[in-house]
Design a protein around this motif. Structure first.
Motif, PDB file in Angstrom:
ATOM      1  N   TYR A   1      12.856   5.563  47.121  1.00  0.00           N
ATOM      2  CA  TYR A   1      13.378   5.053  48.602  1.00  0.00           C
ATOM      3  C   TYR A   1      13.450   3.521  48.548  1.00  0.00           C
ATOM      4  O   TYR A   1      12.491   2.797  48.370  1.00  0.00           O
ATOM      5  N   TYR A   2      14.593   3.004  48.879  1.00  0.00           N
ATOM      6  CA  TYR A   2      14.907   1.465  48.679  1.00  0.00           C
ATOM      7  C   TYR A   2      15.217   0.903  50.172  1.00  0.00           C
ATOM      8  O   TYR A   2      16.091   1.705  50.911  1.00  0.00           O
TER       9      TYR A   2
ATOM     10  N   ARG B   1      22.523   6.890  44.138  1.00  0.00           N
ATOM     11  CA  ARG B   1      21.797   6.313  45.230  1.00  0.00           C
ATOM     12  C   ARG B   1      22.640   6.488  46.668  1.00  0.00           C
ATOM     13  O   ARG B   1      23.892   6.525  46.409  1.00  0.00           O
TER      14      ARG B   1
ATOM     15  N   GLY C   1       5.009   5.310  51.592  1.00  0.00           N
ATOM     16  CA  GLY C   1       5.546   6.250  50.558  1.00  0.00           C
ATOM     17  C   GLY C   1       4.176   7.145  49.885  1.00  0.00           C
ATOM     18  O   GLY C   1       3.203   6.804  50.599  1.00  0.00           O
TER      19      GLY C   1
ATOM     20  N   ALA D   1      12.306  11.204  46.073  1.00  0.00           N
ATOM     21  CA  ALA D   1      13.272  10.198  45.471  1.00  0.00           C
ATOM     22  C   ALA D   1      12.619   8.994  45.527  1.00  0.00           C
ATOM     23  O   ALA D   1      11.288   8.984  46.210  1.00  0.00           O
TER      24      ALA D   1
ATOM     25  N   ASP E   1      13.498  15.933  49.439  1.00  0.00           N
ATOM     26  CA  ASP E   1      13.713  14.472  49.742  1.00  0.00           C
ATOM     27  C   ASP E   1      13.024  13.633  48.858  1.00  0.00           C
ATOM     28  O   ASP E   1      12.764  12.508  49.032  1.00  0.00           O
TER      29      ASP E   1
ATOM     30  N   ARG F   1      17.960   6.230  49.038  1.00  0.00           N
ATOM     31  CA  ARG F   1      17.235   6.822  48.034  1.00  0.00           C
ATOM     32  C   ARG F   1      17.851   6.982  46.687  1.00  0.00           C
ATOM     33  O   ARG F   1      19.252   7.394  46.926  1.00  0.00           O
ATOM     34  N   GLN F   2      17.352   7.464  45.908  1.00  0.00           N
ATOM     35  CA  GLN F   2      17.758   7.816  44.928  1.00  0.00           C
ATOM     36  C   GLN F   2      16.902   8.845  43.913  1.00  0.00           C
ATOM     37  O   GLN F   2      15.817   8.362  43.541  1.00  0.00           O
TER      38      GLN F   2
ATOM     39  N   GLN G   1       8.194   5.233  45.757  1.00  0.00           N
ATOM     40  CA  GLN G   1       8.236   6.551  45.288  1.00  0.00           C
ATOM     41  C   GLN G   1       7.584   7.487  46.663  1.00  0.00           C
ATOM     42  O   GLN G   1       6.602   7.324  46.986  1.00  0.00           O
TER      43      GLN G   1
ATOM     44  N   TRP H   1      17.694   2.331  54.718  1.00  0.00           N
ATOM     45  CA  TRP H   1      17.102   3.108  53.763  1.00  0.00           C
ATOM     46  C   TRP H   1      18.111   3.782  52.757  1.00  0.00           C
ATOM     47  O   TRP H   1      18.812   4.608  53.414  1.00  0.00           O
TER      48      TRP H   1
ATOM     49  N   GLY I   1      11.646  -0.615  45.752  1.00  0.00           N
ATOM     50  CA  GLY I   1      11.595   0.768  45.958  1.00  0.00           C
ATOM     51  C   GLY I   1      10.374   1.330  45.873  1.00  0.00           C
ATOM     52  O   GLY I   1       9.375   0.526  45.591  1.00  0.00           O
TER      53      GLY I   1
END
Length: 120
Positions: A93-94, A45, A9, A91, A89, A38-39, A115, A36, A113
């Motif tokens: 990311y988890y 999410r 990230g 967000a 894009d 993302r939020q 960034q 994966w 998560g």
């Protein structure tokens, strides 16, 4: 106890590339799926990409052709290579891992998560 630890990230300019990685540890023999989400701020999410134990892959329409998910079942790792990044894009990311037991009960595990910011 299962833990998902993410790495990667950061900040990148539009059109650039980033890679996020995730390693799972704990007493899980295998995950039925890893992927994966993302939020973005103010948004729900959403699933970005996932890979099942059998090798089936899903991508959200918004990332098809730009993102590639890769998974190592032996190491319980999953990575997301993100190319041609766009500001949308941006967000958190988890990393996500899923188990389904013998009676079909699903359990989700989440990373903390990471960034991803796409900005000039």
């Amino acid at each position: 106890q299962v833990q998902l630890v993410e790495s990667g990230g950061g900040l990148v300019q539009p059109g650039g590339s980033l890679r996020v990685s995730c390693e799972a540890s704990g007493s899980i023999f295998r995950f039925n799926a890893m992927g994966w989400y993302r939020q973005a701020p103010g948004k729900q999410r959403e699933l970005v990409a996932s890979n099942t134990w059998g090798g089936s892959t899903y991508y959200a329409d918004s990332v098809k052709g730009r993102f590639t998910i890769s998974r190592d079942n032996a190491k319980n790792t999953v990575a997301l290579q993100m190319n041609s990044l766009k500001p949308e894009d941006t967000a958190v990311y988890y990393c996500n891992a899923v188990t389904i037991n013998g009676v079909g009960v699903r359990r989700d595990y989440w990373g903390q998560g990471t960034q991803v910011t796409v900005s000039s």
